[in-house]
Motif scaffolding. Structure first.
Motif, PDB file in Angstrom:
ATOM      1  N   VAL A 190     -48.965 -44.205  88.091  1.00 44.90           N
ATOM      2  CA  VAL A 190     -48.000 -43.274  88.678  1.00 44.90           C
ATOM      3  C   VAL A 190     -46.984 -42.814  87.636  1.00 44.90           C
ATOM      4  O   VAL A 190     -46.630 -41.629  87.570  1.00 44.90           O
ATOM      5  CB  VAL A 190     -47.300 -43.917  89.893  1.00 44.90           C
ATOM      6  CG1 VAL A 190     -46.060 -43.123  90.296  1.00 44.90           C
ATOM      7  CG2 VAL A 190     -48.256 -44.030  91.067  1.00 44.90           C
ATOM      8  N   THR A 191     -46.514 -43.728  86.814  1.00 43.38           N
ATOM      9  CA  THR A 191     -45.548 -43.351  85.781  1.00 43.38           C
ATOM     10  C   THR A 191     -46.198 -42.479  84.710  1.00 43.38           C
ATOM     11  O   THR A 191     -45.575 -41.531  84.216  1.00 43.38           O
ATOM     12  CB  THR A 191     -44.912 -44.590  85.125  1.00 43.38           C
ATOM     13  OG1 THR A 191     -45.946 -45.410  84.551  1.00 43.38           O
ATOM     14  CG2 THR A 191     -44.140 -45.412  86.149  1.00 43.38           C
ATOM     15  N   SER A 194     -46.575 -39.049  86.082  1.00 46.04           N
ATOM     16  CA  SER A 194     -45.274 -38.369  86.085  1.00 46.04           C
ATOM     17  C   SER A 194     -44.982 -37.773  84.711  1.00 46.04           C
ATOM     18  O   SER A 194     -44.479 -36.645  84.600  1.00 46.04           O
ATOM     19  CB  SER A 194     -44.166 -39.340  86.498  1.00 46.04           C
ATOM     20  OG  SER A 194     -44.372 -39.816  87.818  1.00 46.04           O
ATOM     21  N   ARG A 197     -47.169 -34.665  84.359  1.00 48.59           N
ATOM     22  CA  ARG A 197     -46.715 -33.499  85.116  1.00 48.59           C
ATOM     23  C   ARG A 197     -45.425 -32.899  84.541  1.00 48.59           C
ATOM     24  O   ARG A 197     -45.181 -31.701  84.673  1.00 48.59           O
ATOM     25  CB  ARG A 197     -46.520 -33.874  86.586  1.00 48.59           C
ATOM     26  CG  ARG A 197     -47.811 -34.058  87.366  1.00 48.59           C
ATOM     27  CD  ARG A 197     -48.586 -32.750  87.506  1.00 48.59           C
ATOM     28  NE  ARG A 197     -47.825 -31.756  88.224  1.00 48.59           N
ATOM     29  CZ  ARG A 197     -47.897 -31.560  89.536  1.00 48.59           C
ATOM     30  NH1 ARG A 197     -48.707 -32.303  90.271  1.00 48.59           N
ATOM     31  NH2 ARG A 197     -47.173 -30.609  90.126  1.00 48.59           N
ATOM     32  N   ASP A 206     -42.197 -26.822  89.371  1.00 42.26           N
ATOM     33  CA  ASP A 206     -41.524 -28.048  88.943  1.00 42.26           C
ATOM     34  C   ASP A 206     -40.649 -27.843  87.715  1.00 42.26           C
ATOM     35  O   ASP A 206     -40.092 -28.812  87.181  1.00 42.26           O
ATOM     36  CB  ASP A 206     -42.558 -29.141  88.622  1.00 42.26           C
ATOM     37  CG  ASP A 206     -43.220 -29.695  89.871  1.00 42.26           C
ATOM     38  OD1 ASP A 206     -42.636 -29.563  90.957  1.00 42.26           O
ATOM     39  OD2 ASP A 206     -44.324 -30.257  89.748  1.00 42.26           O
ATOM     40  N   ASN A 404     -51.366 -40.991  92.752  1.00 43.91           N
ATOM     41  CA  ASN A 404     -50.548 -40.283  91.763  1.00 43.91           C
ATOM     42  C   ASN A 404     -49.999 -38.980  92.333  1.00 43.91           C
ATOM     43  O   ASN A 404     -48.800 -38.674  92.213  1.00 43.91           O
ATOM     44  CB  ASN A 404     -51.383 -39.968  90.520  1.00 43.91           C
ATOM     45  CG  ASN A 404     -51.672 -41.180  89.665  1.00 43.91           C
ATOM     46  OD1 ASN A 404     -51.015 -42.209  89.777  1.00 43.91           O
ATOM     47  ND2 ASN A 404     -52.669 -41.062  88.816  1.00 43.91           N
ATOM     48  N   THR A 407     -47.513 -39.468  95.336  1.00 42.72           N
ATOM     49  CA  THR A 407     -46.273 -40.112  94.887  1.00 42.72           C
ATOM     50  C   THR A 407     -45.441 -39.152  94.053  1.00 42.72           C
ATOM     51  O   THR A 407     -44.206 -39.144  94.154  1.00 42.72           O
ATOM     52  CB  THR A 407     -46.577 -41.394  94.098  1.00 42.72           C
ATOM     53  OG1 THR A 407     -47.432 -42.240  94.873  1.00 42.72           O
ATOM     54  CG2 THR A 407     -45.294 -42.149  93.781  1.00 42.72           C
ATOM     55  N   TRP A 408     -46.101 -38.346  93.234  1.00 43.44           N
ATOM     56  CA  TRP A 408     -45.352 -37.358  92.457  1.00 43.44           C
ATOM     57  C   TRP A 408     -44.582 -36.416  93.386  1.00 43.44           C
ATOM     58  O   TRP A 408     -43.434 -36.051  93.096  1.00 43.44           O
ATOM     59  CB  TRP A 408     -46.287 -36.572  91.546  1.00 43.44           C
ATOM     60  CG  TRP A 408     -45.593 -35.399  90.913  1.00 43.44           C
ATOM     61  CD1 TRP A 408     -45.785 -34.070  91.172  1.00 43.44           C
ATOM     62  CD2 TRP A 408     -44.540 -35.456  89.941  1.00 43.44           C
ATOM     63  NE1 TRP A 408     -44.931 -33.294  90.425  1.00 43.44           N
ATOM     64  CE2 TRP A 408     -44.159 -34.117  89.653  1.00 43.44           C
ATOM     65  CE3 TRP A 408     -43.889 -36.498  89.282  1.00 43.44           C
ATOM     66  CZ2 TRP A 408     -43.154 -33.807  88.741  1.00 43.44           C
ATOM     67  CZ3 TRP A 408     -42.880 -36.187  88.371  1.00 43.44           C
ATOM     68  CH2 TRP A 408     -42.518 -34.858  88.105  1.00 43.44           C
ATOM     69  N   GLU A 409     -45.190 -36.023  94.494  1.00 47.85           N
ATOM     70  CA  GLU A 409     -44.485 -35.155  95.436  1.00 47.85           C
ATOM     71  C   GLU A 409     -43.246 -35.858  95.999  1.00 47.85           C
ATOM     72  O   GLU A 409     -42.194 -35.241  96.178  1.00 47.85           O
ATOM     73  CB  GLU A 409     -45.424 -34.723  96.566  1.00 47.85           C
ATOM     74  CG  GLU A 409     -46.557 -33.827  96.115  1.00 47.85           C
ATOM     75  CD  GLU A 409     -46.067 -32.568  95.413  1.00 47.85           C
ATOM     76  OE1 GLU A 409     -45.166 -31.885  95.961  1.00 47.85           O
ATOM     77  OE2 GLU A 409     -46.568 -32.266  94.310  1.00 47.85           O
ATOM     78  N   ILE A 411     -41.568 -38.264  94.419  1.00 48.00           N
ATOM     79  CA  ILE A 411     -40.625 -38.346  93.304  1.00 48.00           C
ATOM     80  C   ILE A 411     -39.887 -37.027  93.136  1.00 48.00           C
ATOM     81  O   ILE A 411     -38.665 -36.995  92.929  1.00 48.00           O
ATOM     82  CB  ILE A 411     -41.367 -38.733  92.011  1.00 48.00           C
ATOM     83  CG1 ILE A 411     -41.809 -40.208  92.083  1.00 48.00           C
ATOM     84  CG2 ILE A 411     -40.505 -38.495  90.777  1.00 48.00           C
ATOM     85  CD1 ILE A 411     -42.778 -40.617  90.994  1.00 48.00           C
ATOM     86  N   ALA A 412     -40.612 -35.914  93.235  1.00 45.48           N
ATOM     87  CA  ALA A 412     -39.990 -34.607  93.076  1.00 45.48           C
ATOM     88  C   ALA A 412     -38.922 -34.363  94.147  1.00 45.48           C
ATOM     89  O   ALA A 412     -37.827 -33.874  93.846  1.00 45.48           O
ATOM     90  CB  ALA A 412     -41.061 -33.511  93.138  1.00 45.48           C
TER      91      ALA A 412
END
Length: 426
Positions: A190-191, A194, A197, A206, A404, A407-409, A411-412
């Motif tokens: 996930v990191t 990130s 992206r 983004d 991924n 989770t990015w969504e 995080i955003a």
């Protein structure tokens, strides 16, 4: 040809015996009816140092405990006496670990040369190489920091991602870390995704996340434990530090019980072999000192600290002793927005995200990283528990890409909300 065959036979023999220590271990699901049932299970697990595969919630999520052959009869008898319905979830943990290892190896082989580190379970060296590569290719955006070494001497590195090289104080800082617990393999991808992206695959929608926010991303807080979970004990959780004055048999500390906030008061064990052993003092571990120092260095602008774990679909905030931060309403709003963004993309096999105070909806603990961040002044210090899809810590690799993305969504969403709160305070 004979020599090659012997090598493969030897490797197969080693692999087959690698998980023998869990032979006969089983995992049992437990249906919880009330909060008192949940408290009973928490007390039982702490008194016997049982390995919790899933924390339960009354009438919504079953608890899951791993039991050794020595503990099984007594624990199941206790559950019966308490009137708790239980069932066999995993008959032989060793066989499940062997199957998981085979699945991961097949995944790598079938995608040889086409796998990116963020769609895989990369080893420490691969993560390190990816960080070096990104920093070398994007020097105008990325700074690679070697923060220090783990107990066994591995460099612990993180990236600072910024369009202004961290000089613009009008921008909040978002700090995320992963792999504090070694067996939670799905957290590091996930990191890395990130990073991908924000740097390699920045999209127009983004662009604000890169231009208006500075990022610190630490993909592997506990590299020693992570490597050990690959080579020796798949379910290893702790660091790998040695303290012969404490134990000549057991090594390591639960890094997420080693921070200086209500340290060693609840949700811990004094048994140095326990997975929740907090160490001899706060910040006894070089790994936790690195996280502490990153927070301290950037505290004046750090708006979010996201401590990423697996598994269970939770977004949690402090404190682990049932007390609440002064900004609890804002914490809950941001956590709920993050959870809703991830739920909107969830797979049917995943649980819905649950949001709230960690002690109230999960369990009590002390010395956690997220609690420490909140305690020292990070406005939004959260624990994120990723999906397990019913597989506990052994998430099949084919789920990585979706975890991924969803989770990015989340995080955003959390980054944008935190930025708005930060601006309101300026």
């Amino acid at each position: 040809m004979l020599a090659i065959s012997l090598v493969f036979l030897l490797l197969a023999t080693v692999s087959a015996g690698k998980h023998d220590q869990y032979s006969g271990y089983s995992v049992h699901g437990i249906k919880l009816r009330t909060q008192s049932d949940k408290a009973f299970i928490e007390e039982l697990t702490q008194s016997l140092d049982l390995d919790v595969w899933q924390v339960g919630n009354p009438e919504s999520r079953d608890a899951q405990l791993m039991l050794s052959p020595e503990d099984r009869v007594a624990v199941l008898d206790d559950l019966d006496k308490h009137g708790l319905e239980h069932y066999l979830h995993v008959a032989d943990v060793a066989k499940v670990l062997e199957a998981h290892e085979k699945e991961v190896n097949q995944w790598k082989q079938s995608r040889s040369g086409r796998l990116m580190p963020f769609n895989d379970y990369p080893r420490y060296e691969e993560v390190d190489a990816y960080l070096e590569q990104i920093a070398a290719q994007y020097p105008e955006l990325v700074t690679l920091v070697n923060a220090g070494q783990s107990f066994e001497g591995r460099d612990i590195k993180y990236l600072k991602i910024s369009t202004t090289n961290f000089t613009d104080t009008s921008k909040p800082v978002y700090f995320m870390d992963a792999m504090m617990h070694a067996r939670e393999w799905v957290t590091t991808p996930v990191t890395l995704f990130s990073i991908h992206r924000l740097v390699e695959d920045l999209r127009d929608l983004d662009r604000d996340l890169l231009e208006d926010i500075d990022w610190i991303i630490l993909p592997m807080t506990n590299p020693d434990g992570y490597e050990y979970s690959h080579t020796d004990v798949r379910l290893w959780r702790r660091t790998r530090s040695i303290n012969l004055e404490v134990s000549t048999e057991c090594v390591g500390v639960d890094a997420n019980r080693n921070f200086d906030v209500n340290w060693n008061t609840t949700g811990v064990s004094q048994n140095p072999c326990s997975d929740v052993y907090p160490g001899t003092a706060p910040f006894s571990e070089s790994e936790t000192r690195i996280v502490r120092d990153i927070i301290a260095e950037n505290l004046n602008r750090m708006e979010i600290f996201m401590n990423i774990h697996s598994h269970g679909n939770w977004v949690l905030y402090g404190f682990g002793d049932y007390t609440l931060p002064d900004n609890v309403i804002q914490l809950h709003v941001l956590s709920a927005a993050m959870g809703a963004a991830m739920d909107a993309l969830k797979l049917p096999a995943a649980e819905w995200y649950k949001i709230g105070n960690s002690a109230m909806i999960l369990y009590t603990d002390s010395g956690s990283a997220a609690d420490y961040g909140q305690y020292v002044g990070v406005p939004f210090s959260l624990t994120l528990e990723l999906p397990g899809y019913g597989n506990g810590f052994l998430v099949p690799p084919q789920y990585i890409e979706h975890i991924n993305f969803e989770t990015w969504e989340g995080i955003a969403v959390s980054a944008r909300l935190a930025r708005s709160f930060y601006r309101a305070r300026q």
